[in-house]
Design a protein around this motif. Structure first.
Motif, PDB file in Angstrom:
ATOM      1  N   ALA A  54      38.670  40.790  68.053  1.00  0.00           N
ATOM      2  CA  ALA A  54      37.416  41.504  67.815  1.00  0.00           C
ATOM      3  C   ALA A  54      37.251  41.847  66.338  1.00  0.00           C
ATOM      4  N   GLU A  55      38.305  42.273  65.680  1.00  0.00           N
ATOM      5  CA  GLU A  55      38.232  42.595  64.260  1.00  0.00           C
ATOM      6  C   GLU A  55      37.978  41.347  63.428  1.00  0.00           C
ATOM      7  N   LEU A  56      38.582  40.243  63.832  1.00  0.00           N
ATOM      8  CA  LEU A  56      38.440  38.997  63.079  1.00  0.00           C
ATOM      9  C   LEU A  56      37.022  38.456  63.147  1.00  0.00           C
ATOM     10  N   VAL A  57      36.389  38.535  64.318  1.00  0.00           N
ATOM     11  CA  VAL A  57      35.061  37.948  64.500  1.00  0.00           C
ATOM     12  C   VAL A  57      33.929  38.939  64.266  1.00  0.00           C
ATOM     13  N   SER A  58      34.246  40.167  63.896  1.00  0.00           N
ATOM     14  CA  SER A  58      33.198  41.150  63.644  1.00  0.00           C
ATOM     15  C   SER A  58      32.305  40.669  62.491  1.00  0.00           C
ATOM     16  N   PRO A  59      31.070  41.146  62.410  1.00  0.00           N
ATOM     17  CA  PRO A  59      30.154  40.675  61.366  1.00  0.00           C
ATOM     18  C   PRO A  59      30.690  40.820  59.948  1.00  0.00           C
ATOM     19  N   ASP A  60      31.564  41.798  59.712  1.00  0.00           N
ATOM     20  CA  ASP A  60      32.149  41.948  58.376  1.00  0.00           C
ATOM     21  C   ASP A  60      33.632  41.580  58.367  1.00  0.00           C
ATOM     22  N   GLY A  61      34.061  40.803  59.353  1.00  0.00           N
ATOM     23  CA  GLY A  61      35.452  40.364  59.425  1.00  0.00           C
ATOM     24  C   GLY A  61      35.734  39.203  58.479  1.00  0.00           C
ATOM     25  N   TRP A  62      36.990  38.776  58.478  1.00  0.00           N
ATOM     26  CA  TRP A  62      37.397  37.727  57.546  1.00  0.00           C
ATOM     27  C   TRP A  62      36.663  36.412  57.787  1.00  0.00           C
ATOM     28  N   LEU A  63      36.245  36.148  58.997  1.00  0.00           N
ATOM     29  CA  LEU A  63      35.570  34.891  59.294  1.00  0.00           C
ATOM     30  C   LEU A  63      34.179  34.814  58.678  1.00  0.00           C
ATOM     31  N   SER A  64      33.653  35.944  58.210  1.00  0.00           N
ATOM     32  CA  SER A  64      32.305  35.950  57.648  1.00  0.00           C
ATOM     33  C   SER A  64      32.276  35.601  56.157  1.00  0.00           C
ATOM     34  N   LEU A  65      33.419  35.386  55.531  1.00  0.00           N
ATOM     35  CA  LEU A  65      33.429  35.075  54.093  1.00  0.00           C
ATOM     36  C   LEU A  65      32.764  33.723  53.821  1.00  0.00           C
ATOM     37  N   ILE A  66      31.923  33.689  52.781  1.00  0.00           N
ATOM     38  CA  ILE A  66      31.261  32.433  52.404  1.00  0.00           C
ATOM     39  C   ILE A  66      31.471  32.091  50.935  1.00  0.00           C
ATOM     40  N   GLY A  67      32.167  32.936  50.187  1.00  0.00           N
ATOM     41  CA  GLY A  67      32.364  32.613  48.778  1.00  0.00           C
ATOM     42  C   GLY A  67      33.262  33.596  48.058  1.00  0.00           C
ATOM     43  N   LEU A  68      33.932  33.096  47.029  1.00  0.00           N
ATOM     44  CA  LEU A  68      34.751  33.909  46.130  1.00  0.00           C
ATOM     45  C   LEU A  68      34.534  33.348  44.734  1.00  0.00           C
ATOM     46  N   HIS A  69      33.841  34.107  43.880  1.00  0.00           N
ATOM     47  CA  HIS A  69      33.378  33.596  42.591  1.00  0.00           C
ATOM     48  C   HIS A  69      33.918  34.462  41.460  1.00  0.00           C
ATOM     49  N   ARG A  70      34.630  33.830  40.557  1.00  0.00           N
ATOM     50  CA  ARG A  70      35.197  34.565  39.426  1.00  0.00           C
ATOM     51  C   ARG A  70      34.096  35.013  38.469  1.00  0.00           C
ATOM     52  N   ILE A  71      34.164  36.257  38.025  1.00  0.00           N
ATOM     53  CA  ILE A  71      33.206  36.783  37.057  1.00  0.00           C
ATOM     54  C   ILE A  71      33.733  36.440  35.662  1.00  0.00           C
ATOM     55  N   GLU A  72      33.121  35.465  35.040  1.00  0.00           N
ATOM     56  CA  GLU A  72      33.625  34.949  33.766  1.00  0.00           C
ATOM     57  C   GLU A  72      32.766  35.346  32.575  1.00  0.00           C
ATOM     58  N   LEU A  73      31.501  35.678  32.810  1.00  0.00           N
ATOM     59  CA  LEU A  73      30.575  35.987  31.727  1.00  0.00           C
ATOM     60  C   LEU A  73      30.085  37.429  31.848  1.00  0.00           C
ATOM     61  N   LYS A  74      29.443  37.892  30.804  1.00  0.00           N
ATOM     62  CA  LYS A  74      28.857  39.234  30.820  1.00  0.00           C
ATOM     63  C   LYS A  74      27.686  39.311  31.799  1.00  0.00           C
ATOM     64  N   SER A  75      27.003  38.163  31.986  1.00  0.00           N
ATOM     65  CA  SER A  75      25.854  38.131  32.882  1.00  0.00           C
ATOM     66  C   SER A  75      25.901  36.878  33.740  1.00  0.00           C
ATOM     67  N   HIS A  76      25.593  37.055  35.015  1.00  0.00           N
ATOM     68  CA  HIS A  76      25.513  35.936  35.954  1.00  0.00           C
ATOM     69  C   HIS A  76      24.288  36.125  36.839  1.00  0.00           C
ATOM     70  N   PHE A  77      23.442  35.096  36.933  1.00  0.00           N
ATOM     71  CA  PHE A  77      22.409  35.100  37.956  1.00  0.00           C
ATOM     72  C   PHE A  77      23.048  34.639  39.269  1.00  0.00           C
ATOM     73  N   ILE A  78      22.713  35.348  40.338  1.00  0.00           N
ATOM     74  CA  ILE A  78      23.300  35.062  41.647  1.00  0.00           C
ATOM     75  C   ILE A  78      22.205  34.613  42.604  1.00  0.00           C
ATOM     76  N   GLY A  79      22.495  33.588  43.392  1.00  0.00           N
ATOM     77  CA  GLY A  79      21.556  33.108  44.398  1.00  0.00           C
ATOM     78  C   GLY A  79      22.020  31.787  44.968  1.00  0.00           C
ATOM     79  N   SER A  80      21.272  31.261  45.916  1.00  0.00           N
ATOM     80  CA  SER A  80      21.641  29.985  46.529  1.00  0.00           C
ATOM     81  C   SER A  80      20.992  28.791  45.827  1.00  0.00           C
ATOM     82  N   GLY A  81      20.130  29.052  44.838  1.00  0.00           N
ATOM     83  CA  GLY A  81      19.473  27.971  44.116  1.00  0.00           C
ATOM     84  C   GLY A  81      20.397  27.267  43.138  1.00  0.00           C
TER      85      GLY A  81
END
Length: 318
Positions: A54-81
């Motif tokens: 139940a914890e694994l499949v919860s909406p905020d559980g580990w299975l819901s991860l879709i990305g891990l992005h390193r913050i490399e710059l002072k500014s980043h635009f975020i989106g799916s485009g």
């Protein structure tokens, strides 16, 4: 002939006693008690397994991860485009602007995009707290289905993205376990570490951090003695990260986790390997799992607990 049979009977009785098999062990009441204990123990383990799922499949559980992005710059635009500096696999084409400076983070949503900060709608620039802070921020999007957070590992900051509709969650294939066995509950002893002791712990990203260790747990199995260096778990637990002879041969190759109770005043505790479980990186490529320290690689096949996860097949191209 009777004397010979009598001698054989005595000899067999002595052999059974020597092997630990007595008439008591064949007592129907004793067998019934053992069977009842097995049923209760299996039921208790099943409750733990259901909670784990139940914890694994919860909406905020580990299975819901879709990305891990390193913050490399002072500014980043975020989106799916395609033009986004941090490109999400799900969500609005243009979500907003992330800015960072000396460990502080701010987010400005794109005009017309509904974003929440800790479930409260925001319109302008807001401060984001990372998981190094006491109360990390959660930036919601897609009507609460998606969320962004800032995590810090080894002095490096990342944007972690979640979404309820992540394929790893919607296509979850379930957990598999070795058969529950009471003999994989083992008595152990705790040896406290010196004040301020640490362990070098590597994570799946290759980073190494020195983490505080409260001490070492030792136990015996099949006449051999084993030791596991512990990390601090929750308020009432020790956290054990271990690999064993089943790693890559039935269980997850990078090792498994086990939560253990704190020892009593005499340093005694019990380990239940039926409750060994996979780290998040067994299910997603976007976790930062700590790996077993060098001393926690057991020359023992722990055929108990959670088996390696079998992910769903990749989507077919039409």
């Amino acid at each position: 002939m009777l004397r010979w049979r009598h001698c054989v009977t005595i000899g067999l009785a002595m052999l059974l006693v020597a092997c630990g098999v007595t008439s008591d062990s064949q007592d129907p009441a004793a067998r019934a008690d053992a069977a009842r204990l097995d049923v209760v123990f299996s039921a208790q383990t099943r409750v733990w397994q259901d909670k784990r799922r139940a914890e694994l499949v919860s909406p905020d559980g580990w299975l819901s991860l879709i990305g891990l992005h390193r913050i490399e710059l002072k500014s980043h635009f975020i989106g799916s485009g395609q033009a986004a500096g941090i490109r999400l696999s799900m969500g609005p084409e243009k979500l907003g602007l992330l800015q960072s400076d000396d460990g502080a983070y701010w987010f400005t949503p794109e005009r017309g995009v509904v974003v929440t900060l800790d479930d409260v709608p925001v319109r302008g620039r807001v401060r984001l707290l990372s998981d190094a802070d006491a109360s990390p921020s959660a930036l919601g999007f897609d009507a609460g289905k998606g969320a962004l957070s800032i995590i810090e590992r080894g002095g490096v900051a990342f944007v972690r993205a979640r979404h309820e509709d992540a394929r790893t969650r919607t296509r979850f294939t379930g957990l598999e376990y070795w058969p529950t066995a009471r003999d994989w509950q083992v008595d152990a002893t705790f040896e406290p570490a010196s004040a301020g002791a640490t362990l070098p712990i590597a994570n799946i990203l290759g980073m190494i951090e020195d983490m505080p260790t409260p001490g070492t747990v030792t136990f015996e199995r099949d006449g051999s003695r084993y030791a596991l260096q512990a990390l601090q778990g929750g308020d009432d637990t020790l956290f054990l990260i271990f690999a064993d002879r089943t790693s890559g041969h039935g269980s997850y190759s990078a090792g498994r986790y086990l939560d253990a109770p704190l020892p009593d005043d005499e340093g005694r505790l019990r380990l239940d390997f039926n409750r060994a479980y996979n780290p998040p990186c067994a299910f997603t490529a976007f976790a930062t799992c700590p790996l077993p320290p060098a001393g926690n690689r057991l020359d023992l096949a722990v055929s108990a607990g959670e088996k390696a996860y079998r992910p769903p097949p990749p989507p077919t191209l039409e």
